[in-house]
Design a protein around this motif. Structure first.
Motif, short mmCIF file in Angstrom:
data_model
loop_
_atom_site.label_atom_id
_atom_site.label_comp_id
_atom_site.label_asym_id
_atom_site.label_seq_id
_atom_site.Cartn_x
_atom_site.Cartn_y
_atom_site.Cartn_z
N ASN A 142 0.80 -1.28 0.03
CA ASN A 142 0.03 -0.14 -0.11
C ASN A 142 0.90 1.30 0.16
O ASN A 142 1.69 1.27 0.75
CB ASN A 142 -0.78 -0.05 1.40
CG ASN A 142 -1.83 1.04 1.31
OD1 ASN A 142 -1.37 2.26 1.25
ND2 ASN A 142 -3.17 0.90 1.65
N PRO A 143 0.62 2.33 -0.78
CA PRO A 143 1.47 3.30 -0.75
C PRO A 143 1.74 4.32 0.43
O PRO A 143 3.01 4.69 0.61
CB PRO A 143 0.72 4.47 -1.88
CG PRO A 143 -0.06 3.55 -2.76
CD PRO A 143 -0.35 2.30 -1.76
N LYS A 144 0.72 4.11 1.33
CA LYS A 144 0.88 4.64 2.62
C LYS A 144 1.91 3.91 3.48
O LYS A 144 2.59 4.51 4.20
CB LYS A 144 -0.52 4.91 3.41
CG LYS A 144 -1.41 5.88 2.71
CD LYS A 144 -2.67 5.76 3.48
CE LYS A 144 -3.72 7.02 2.78
NZ LYS A 144 -4.89 7.02 3.38
N VAL A 145 1.71 2.58 3.42
CA VAL A 145 2.76 1.80 4.16
C VAL A 145 4.49 2.12 3.48
O VAL A 145 5.34 2.46 4.46
CB VAL A 145 2.47 0.14 3.80
CG1 VAL A 145 3.48 -0.73 4.51
CG2 VAL A 145 1.13 -0.07 4.50
N VAL A 146 4.24 1.93 2.00
CA VAL A 146 5.89 2.49 1.52
C VAL A 146 6.25 3.64 2.24
O VAL A 146 7.46 4.05 2.62
CB VAL A 146 5.75 2.52 0.15
CG1 VAL A 146 6.86 2.70 -0.48
CG2 VAL A 146 5.22 1.21 -0.44
N ARG A 147 5.35 4.79 2.19
CA ARG A 147 5.82 6.21 2.69
C ARG A 147 6.17 6.00 4.09
O ARG A 147 6.96 6.70 4.32
CB ARG A 147 4.86 6.88 2.40
CG ARG A 147 4.87 8.45 2.40
CD ARG A 147 3.99 9.44 1.65
NE ARG A 147 2.70 9.22 2.36
CZ ARG A 147 1.60 8.84 1.53
NH1 ARG A 147 1.77 8.16 0.25
NH2 ARG A 147 0.46 8.62 1.83
N SER A 148 5.54 5.25 5.07
CA SER A 148 5.58 5.35 6.40
C SER A 148 6.78 4.55 6.79
O SER A 148 7.60 4.85 7.76
CB SER A 148 4.23 4.76 7.34
OG SER A 148 3.24 5.56 7.00
N ALA A 149 7.32 3.75 6.17
CA ALA A 149 8.44 2.88 6.34
C ALA A 149 9.79 3.47 6.15
O ALA A 149 10.82 3.11 6.53
CB ALA A 149 8.60 1.58 5.48
N MET A 150 9.62 4.59 5.24
CA MET A 150 10.72 5.41 5.08
C MET A 150 12.06 4.82 4.66
O MET A 150 13.04 4.94 5.22
CB MET A 150 11.02 6.30 6.26
CG MET A 150 10.19 7.49 6.53
SD MET A 150 10.15 8.77 4.90
CE MET A 150 11.91 9.44 5.24
N GLY A 151 11.91 3.66 3.68
CA GLY A 151 13.05 3.33 3.15
C GLY A 151 13.53 1.85 3.76
O GLY A 151 14.16 0.91 2.92
N SER A 152 12.84 1.52 5.01
CA SER A 152 13.32 0.22 5.38
C SER A 152 12.89 -1.10 5.01
O SER A 152 13.48 -2.06 4.92
CB SER A 152 12.79 0.23 7.06
OG SER A 152 13.52 1.13 7.92
N MET A 153 11.66 -0.93 4.05
CA MET A 153 11.13 -1.89 3.43
C MET A 153 12.00 -2.45 2.08
O MET A 153 11.67 -3.62 1.81
CB MET A 153 9.67 -1.72 3.27
CG MET A 153 9.43 -0.78 2.14
SD MET A 153 7.47 -0.71 1.75
CE MET A 153 7.39 -2.33 1.12
#
Length: 256
Positions: free
Chosen positions: A153-164
């Motif tokens: 989900n784009p919000k997950v990607v954004r919140s993870a800030m690179g860690s994923m």
């Protein structure tokens, strides 16, 4: 750089499809938005298929030059760009990236000693924050069981800030997750409000998996029955519970 103005362009059409989970699963790709997120994707070796920028961002020649050394960059007409952005105040840059999740069968007992298992986490901001915090605290593996919000989900990607982009993250059924944990002698510690066990008073193994549950209902009966230890974070004020990302951070910081 090529400017894309037609909604019939295949790259634009793919980006629009990737706003929906079923197409992210089908195409094995997802959207990442924001300059810092995309810089981290490059730094950590994520497979970026191409990048869209809007007309305002196209003025950043130095950044674009760096991007073009690693991937294809296209200027997307502003009207079209607004149809794929997921933020109110977009920075004007979006990347299409290939998925890189691992299979739970790739479990490595030498590497995966600090694990977080997520049971039906629904809020994408919570999931992204948990991923980022697990990274910061030195955890090795995150397992999403069935019922969790889409990892991409784009919000997950954004919140993870690179860690994923480089953390080991696997998606599987809870039964499979339990099997892997049991076969590798991982202590299973679940967050559960109804227990008397204060998380600060317990002793933990050198190999642990923290299970945290749904924002509204907590962990399900399956994890209550199959955990080695149930723990809670005591509440000293009038609040009945903590946000799941906050409580997971407290548990991870203690059990590490």
């Amino acid at each position: 750089m090529l400017t894309i103005k037609s909604r019939d362009n295949e790259r634009f059409k793919l980006a629009r499809l990737l706003l929906k989970s079923k197409y992210r699963n089908k195409e094995k790709k997802y959207i990442a938005e924001g300059l810092r997120t995309i810089e981290l994707a490059l730094e950590y070796g994520a497979k970026i298929e191409y990048v869209f920028i809007d007309r305002q961002f196209s003025k950043n020649s130095q950044i674009i030059e760096r991007l073009e050394k690693n991937t294809k960059v296209f200027v997307l007409d502003d009207v079209l760009f607004k149809q794929i952005t997921t933020t109110e105040n977009s920075q004007g840059i979006i990347a299409i990236i290939e998925k890189n999740e691992i299979r739970i069968d790739d479990f490595n007992s030498e590497k995966h000693k600090r694990i977080v298992v997520l049971d039906r986490i629904q809020d994408p901001g919570n999931l992204g924050t948990i991923i980022r915090t697990a990274d910061a605290l030195g955890y090795n593996l995150i397992v999403l069981t069935k019922g969790c919000v889409d990892l991409y989900n784009p919000k997950v990607v954004r919140s993870a800030m690179g860690s994923m982009f480089y953390m080991d993250i696997a998606c599987c059924e809870q039964e499979k997750a339990l099997e892997i944990l049991r076969n590798n002698n991982i202590q299973i510690i679940s967050s559960y409000l109804e227990t008397k066990n204060n998380f600060e008073d317990m002793k933990y193994s050198s190999k642990t998996a923290i299970v945290v549950g749904n924002e509204a209902n907590g962990i399900n009966e399956y994890w209550i029955e199959n955990s080695d230890l149930l723990v809670k974070i005591p509440m000293f004020g009038k609040a009945e519970s903590l946000n799941v990302a906050i409580s997971t951070a407290l548990l991870m910081n203690k059990i590490k």
